[in-house]
Design a protein around this motif. Sequence first.
Motif, PDB file in Angstrom:
ATOM      1  N   ALA A 140      26.762 -20.217  25.797  1.00 12.80           N
ATOM      2  CA  ALA A 140      26.799 -18.918  25.056  1.00 12.80           C
ATOM      3  C   ALA A 140      28.249 -18.036  25.918  1.00 12.80           C
ATOM      4  O   ALA A 140      29.308 -18.424  24.892  1.00 12.80           O
ATOM      5  CB  ALA A 140      25.681 -18.537  24.117  1.00 12.80           C
ATOM      6  N   GLY A 141      28.698 -18.197  26.557  1.00 10.18           N
ATOM      7  CA  GLY A 141      29.739 -18.003  27.077  1.00 10.18           C
ATOM      8  C   GLY A 141      31.293 -18.695  27.038  1.00 10.18           C
ATOM      9  O   GLY A 141      32.085 -18.581  27.631  1.00 10.18           O
ATOM     10  N   LEU A 152      16.672 -19.810  28.319  1.00 10.99           N
ATOM     11  CA  LEU A 152      17.571 -18.660  28.266  1.00 10.99           C
ATOM     12  C   LEU A 152      18.164 -18.528  28.974  1.00 10.99           C
ATOM     13  O   LEU A 152      19.559 -18.017  28.374  1.00 10.99           O
ATOM     14  CB  LEU A 152      16.511 -17.438  27.646  1.00 10.99           C
ATOM     15  CG  LEU A 152      16.873 -16.399  27.241  1.00 10.99           C
ATOM     16  CD1 LEU A 152      17.290 -16.372  25.485  1.00 10.99           C
ATOM     17  CD2 LEU A 152      16.323 -15.117  27.413  1.00 10.99           C
ATOM     18  N   GLY A 153      18.522 -18.244  30.559  1.00  7.72           N
ATOM     19  CA  GLY A 153      19.974 -18.629  30.775  1.00  7.72           C
ATOM     20  C   GLY A 153      20.787 -19.538  30.798  1.00  7.72           C
ATOM     21  O   GLY A 153      21.716 -19.379  30.938  1.00  7.72           O
ATOM     22  N   LEU A 191      26.437 -15.734  19.677  1.00  8.67           N
ATOM     23  CA  LEU A 191      25.139 -16.404  19.951  1.00  8.67           C
ATOM     24  C   LEU A 191      24.469 -15.102  18.995  1.00  8.67           C
ATOM     25  O   LEU A 191      23.993 -14.374  18.375  1.00  8.67           O
ATOM     26  CB  LEU A 191      24.578 -16.652  21.318  1.00  8.67           C
ATOM     27  CG  LEU A 191      23.667 -17.008  21.562  1.00  8.67           C
ATOM     28  CD1 LEU A 191      23.478 -18.294  21.124  1.00  8.67           C
ATOM     29  CD2 LEU A 191      23.139 -16.724  22.305  1.00  8.67           C
ATOM     30  N   ASP A 198      22.700 -18.252  27.617  1.00 11.12           N
ATOM     31  CA  ASP A 198      23.644 -17.315  28.216  1.00 11.12           C
ATOM     32  C   ASP A 198      24.476 -18.079  28.589  1.00 11.12           C
ATOM     33  O   ASP A 198      25.431 -17.694  28.131  1.00 11.12           O
ATOM     34  CB  ASP A 198      22.864 -16.537  28.550  1.00 11.12           C
ATOM     35  CG  ASP A 198      21.480 -15.760  28.048  1.00 11.12           C
ATOM     36  OD1 ASP A 198      21.451 -15.557  26.201  1.00 11.12           O
ATOM     37  OD2 ASP A 198      21.066 -14.976  28.621  1.00 11.12           O
ATOM     38  N   VAL A 257      18.158 -17.892  19.792  1.00 12.63           N
ATOM     39  CA  VAL A 257      18.662 -19.801  20.583  1.00 12.63           C
ATOM     40  C   VAL A 257      16.643 -20.018  20.255  1.00 12.63           C
ATOM     41  O   VAL A 257      15.714 -19.586  20.364  1.00 12.63           O
ATOM     42  CB  VAL A 257      18.798 -19.227  22.171  1.00 12.63           C
ATOM     43  CG1 VAL A 257      17.922 -19.931  22.944  1.00 12.63           C
ATOM     44  CG2 VAL A 257      19.199 -18.662  22.518  1.00 12.63           C
TER      45      VAL A 257
END
Length: 72
Positions: A52-53, A45-46, A59, A49, A62
């Motif tokens: 996604a940035g 997930l990190g 987003l 993220d 996931v």
Amino acid sequence: MSTLMDNHSTLKLKLETGTNAKGDATCSTKSFGGINPGLTDDELLGIADGLAGLQSHALAEVDRVDTSVLSA
């Protein structure tokens, strides 16, 4: 008897790309293969993220897809 031969994971990012004529959200999926299956969900997930940035779209979701090949 089956034995686990090969594991791999795929990280999928579902991105909102706009809306259709009815006003419903339209989405596109970006897939990243070859992900280490030993990573935890929180670690993935990190990563998601961070990726996604780098995207121009928001987003929406996931997904983690784990694949194993079994051999008889």
